[in-house]
Design a protein around this motif. Structure first.
Motif, PDB file in Angstrom:
ATOM      1  N   MET A   1       0.924  -1.340   0.182  1.00 44.06           N
ATOM      2  CA  MET A   1      -0.157  -0.043  -0.058  1.00 44.06           C
ATOM      3  C   MET A   1       0.801   1.036   0.055  1.00 44.06           C
ATOM      4  O   MET A   1       1.739   1.366   0.824  1.00 44.06           O
ATOM      5  N   ASP A   2       0.766   2.137  -1.103  1.00 38.37           N
ATOM      6  CA  ASP A   2       1.517   3.422  -0.902  1.00 38.37           C
ATOM      7  C   ASP A   2       1.100   4.381  -0.154  1.00 38.37           C
ATOM      8  O   ASP A   2      -0.161   4.018   0.416  1.00 38.37           O
ATOM      9  N   GLU A   3       1.703   5.752  -0.036  1.00 40.15           N
ATOM     10  CA  GLU A   3       1.413   6.543   0.997  1.00 40.15           C
ATOM     11  C   GLU A   3       0.206   7.373   0.967  1.00 40.15           C
ATOM     12  O   GLU A   3      -0.769   7.449   1.678  1.00 40.15           O
TER      13      GLU A   3
ATOM     14  N   GLU B   1      -2.646   5.779  -0.686  1.00 41.91           N
ATOM     15  CA  GLU B   1      -3.701   4.758  -0.396  1.00 41.91           C
ATOM     16  C   GLU B   1      -3.941   4.752   1.245  1.00 41.91           C
ATOM     17  O   GLU B   1      -5.030   4.863   1.788  1.00 41.91           O
ATOM     18  N   ARG B   2      -2.758   4.901   1.954  1.00 43.28           N
ATOM     19  CA  ARG B   2      -2.649   4.889   3.372  1.00 43.28           C
ATOM     20  C   ARG B   2      -3.342   6.106   3.912  1.00 43.28           C
ATOM     21  O   ARG B   2      -4.164   6.063   4.887  1.00 43.28           O
ATOM     22  N   GLN B   3      -3.233   7.149   3.326  1.00 44.46           N
ATOM     23  CA  GLN B   3      -3.858   8.418   3.796  1.00 44.46           C
ATOM     24  C   GLN B   3      -5.291   8.368   3.616  1.00 44.46           C
ATOM     25  O   GLN B   3      -6.195   8.941   4.141  1.00 44.46           O
ATOM     26  N   SER B   4      -5.602   7.911   2.447  1.00 41.30           N
ATOM     27  CA  SER B   4      -7.182   7.578   1.860  1.00 41.30           C
ATOM     28  C   SER B   4      -7.896   6.752   3.003  1.00 41.30           C
ATOM     29  O   SER B   4      -8.807   7.049   3.603  1.00 41.30           O
ATOM     30  N   GLU B   5      -7.296   5.681   3.192  1.00 43.74           N
ATOM     31  CA  GLU B   5      -7.732   4.767   4.280  1.00 43.74           C
ATOM     32  C   GLU B   5      -7.843   5.564   5.395  1.00 43.74           C
ATOM     33  O   GLU B   5      -8.947   5.197   6.301  1.00 43.74           O
ATOM     34  N   ASP B   6      -6.789   6.188   6.135  1.00 42.73           N
ATOM     35  CA  ASP B   6      -7.027   6.911   7.286  1.00 42.73           C
ATOM     36  C   ASP B   6      -8.121   7.879   7.549  1.00 42.73           C
ATOM     37  O   ASP B   6      -8.888   7.952   8.300  1.00 42.73           O
TER      38      ASP B   6
END
Length: 308
Positions: free
Chosen positions: A1-3, A5-10
């Motif tokens: 998971m790139d950064e 995608e991680r921010q979107s999930e958060d």
């Protein structure tokens, strides 16, 4: 998971958390009426109006019954300037002669009212939430009498009456039409222009804050939100007062802490509470989602005035 995608999930988890935390407040306002006074200075640009409309639609879909009462002073002034008609004011109220009354009704009941109703309808298109533009003249909604004002001569100290022209004060709100709209199975949002009619049939311009208070009282509203261009009521040190009673609000007027345009707003809030509204909130309508923060979070977004 790139950064990214991680921010979107958060963000997704944060959103879910906020919705869960809002549940107690959503239940408090479920099927309750909230009257929103949408001020001329809080309307701002089209993007602000669109955001306001979207928030109103969200309120409706969350089980709240929003009723919008709008002003339009800056828009009236702009149209009068175009028409070459000069305006004068007494204690914040526009002196309204026949020509000014004609322009005021055209702007308020026409351009401004229909634009707000249109933005609500557009924002609620997918869920079929519709704004319904009304005037106080429709179905005998708002009966008024001519406003009386006196002014003291600074030299002689003698008070004399000032003729404000076609400026009225509400004497009766017939809320049957509004109740039918908000209780309907359809998702309709009443949008009311502050124009009223006297017992003799004369049309009057009415202060929108006053109309909102009268409508909120007639509907036994859970809340009235006064959207304006200030963050709330400030104390002598310049700090926002988050909560006060009617008597405390009167004290701020009496000791000069509240001044200028804040005085009529506090007077409107006090009158609405005395008329049966549970509480009135004065908040900055220019801030995105201010209504949602006020109603559905612990923090709130302005100054709440309630019976004490």
């Amino acid at each position: 998971m790139d950064e990214i995608e991680r921010q979107s999930e958060d963000r997704a988890w944060d959103t879910a958390k906020m919705l869960a935390e809002a549940l107690p407040y959503i239940q408090v306002y479920d099927r309750e009426t909230v009257v929103i006074k949408y001020g001329g200075h809080a309307m701002g640009e089209e993007s602000v109006a669109r955001q306001f409309a979207a928030d109103v639609v969200l309120l409706k879909l969350m089980g709240v019954n929003p009723v919008v009462v709008h002003g339009g002073g800056p828009q009236i002034s702009a149209m009068l300037d175009k028409a070459g008609v000069k305006s004068s004011f007494v204690d914040g109220l526009r002196v309204t002669d026949a020509d000014t009354m004609q322009v005021a009704e055209m702007v308020l009941s026409g351009a401004v009212n229909k634009e707000i109703a249109h933005w609500i309808t557009m924002a609620g298109k997918e869920a079929d939430v519709r704004g319904v533009g009304l005037s106080g003249k429709d179905a005998g909604l708002l009966t008024v009498e001519k406003t009386r004002r006196t002014k003291r001569d600074p030299d002689s100290m003698i008070e004399h009456e000032v003729d404000l022209g076609f400026v009225g004060e509400p004497t009766k709100v017939d809320a049957k039409l509004i109740k039918r709209l908000i209780e309907s199975d359809a998702d309709w949002v009443p949008v009311i222009a502050p124009i009223g009619v006297s017992e003799t049939g004369q049309t009057f311009n009415v202060n929108a804050d006053t109309v909102a208070g009268a409508v909120a009282g007639a509907l036994d509203a859970k809340r009235m939100l006064l959207l304006t261009d200030v963050a709330g009521v400030k104390d002598k040190a310049g700090n926002i007062i988050r909560q006060m009673t009617v008597s405390q609000a009167q004290g701020l007027i009496d000791d000069g802490t509240a001044s200028g345009g804040m005085i009529p707003k506090l007077e409107t809030a006090m009158a609405a509470v005395e008329a049966g509204v549970e509480a009135v909130v004065i908040l900055d309508g220019r801030r995105p989602h201010a209504m949602l923060v006020e109603l559905f979070t612990e923090h709130g977004a302005g100054t709440l005035v309630q019976r004490g």
